[in-house]
Design a protein around this motif. Structure first.
Motif, PDB file in Angstrom:
ATOM      1  N   CYS A  30       0.811  -1.221   0.000  1.00  0.00           N
ATOM      2  CA  CYS A  30       0.000   0.000   0.000  1.00  0.00           C
ATOM      3  C   CYS A  30       0.842   1.268   0.000  1.00  0.00           C
ATOM      4  N   SER A  31       2.081   1.186   0.434  1.00  0.00           N
ATOM      5  CA  SER A  31       2.940   2.366   0.418  1.00  0.00           C
ATOM      6  C   SER A  31       3.718   2.483  -0.896  1.00  0.00           C
ATOM      7  N   ILE A  35       2.052   1.019  -7.382  1.00  0.00           N
ATOM      8  CA  ILE A  35       0.854   0.167  -7.365  1.00  0.00           C
ATOM      9  C   ILE A  35      -0.367   0.973  -6.951  1.00  0.00           C
ATOM     10  N   PHE A  36      -0.253   1.702  -5.845  1.00  0.00           N
ATOM     11  CA  PHE A  36      -1.353   2.491  -5.314  1.00  0.00           C
ATOM     12  C   PHE A  36      -0.986   3.974  -5.350  1.00  0.00           C
ATOM     13  N   PRO A  37      -1.513   4.724  -6.307  1.00  0.00           N
ATOM     14  CA  PRO A  37      -1.213   6.162  -6.354  1.00  0.00           C
ATOM     15  C   PRO A  37      -1.684   6.874  -5.079  1.00  0.00           C
ATOM     16  N   LYS A  38      -0.977   7.923  -4.717  1.00  0.00           N
ATOM     17  CA  LYS A  38      -1.286   8.667  -3.488  1.00  0.00           C
ATOM     18  C   LYS A  38      -2.742   9.125  -3.424  1.00  0.00           C
ATOM     19  N   ARG A  39      -3.275   9.525  -4.534  1.00  0.00           N
ATOM     20  CA  ARG A  39      -4.636  10.086  -4.519  1.00  0.00           C
ATOM     21  C   ARG A  39      -5.701   9.074  -4.082  1.00  0.00           C
ATOM     22  N   TYR A  40      -5.352   7.783  -4.065  1.00  0.00           N
ATOM     23  CA  TYR A  40      -6.312   6.754  -3.650  1.00  0.00           C
ATOM     24  C   TYR A  40      -6.093   6.284  -2.213  1.00  0.00           C
ATOM     25  N   ARG A  41      -5.134   6.873  -1.529  1.00  0.00           N
ATOM     26  CA  ARG A  41      -4.823   6.400  -0.170  1.00  0.00           C
ATOM     27  C   ARG A  41      -6.014   6.502   0.771  1.00  0.00           C
TER      28      ARG A  41
END
Length: 136
Positions: A30-31, A35-41
């Motif tokens: 998740c970091s 894979i996971f762009p910041k805007r979806y955190r």
């Protein structure tokens, strides 16, 4: 002399170790901004991480409850059930993440396989406790 692998029994701490390992793996995943762009955190990754941490916490709390009466057993079973419910929520979030983000098939296979292992160990523990404490 060590015990051959096929004769080994499941460790009581195997569930805790595997839950801790999959939580750490999820935190790393998740970091990873690839894979996971910041805007979806706030909408996916935070929920996934929080649910993982809750699951681990509930497993450890359930394990810390030493059963001496029916109230202890009810509390222990409730935490086991909460942890089990969290595994289903985690699978749902993983499914959403897989559909939305560029997660490789091998990565999602490992991730869900490890989570399924934790879920199975948790179910087996709860079932064993129900049998063990049926006379309380």
């Amino acid at each position: 002399m060590s015990v051959p692998k096929y004769k080994r029994q499941q460790s009581k701490f195997e569930l805790i170790n595997k839950a801790t390992a999959i939580t750490a793996y999820t935190l790393k995943m998740c970091s990873n901004e690839k894979i996971f762009p910041k805007r979806y955190r706030w909408c996916i990754t935070n929920k996934l991480v929080d649910t993982m941490l809750e699951m681990g916490k509930d497993i450890k709390i359930a394990n810390s409850i030493k059963v001496s009466d029916s109230n202890d057993f009810a509390m222990r079973k409730a935490y086991q059930t909460r942890a089990l419910a969290a595994t289903n929520a985690i699978f749902n979030l993983m499914d959403v993440a897989y559909g939305m983000f560029d997660i490789e098939d091998s990565t999602i296979d490992y991730w869900t396989g490890a989570m399924l292992e934790v879920q199975t160990l948790l179910k087996n523990w709860r079932t064993a406790d129900i049998e063990r404490y049926k006379d309380i």
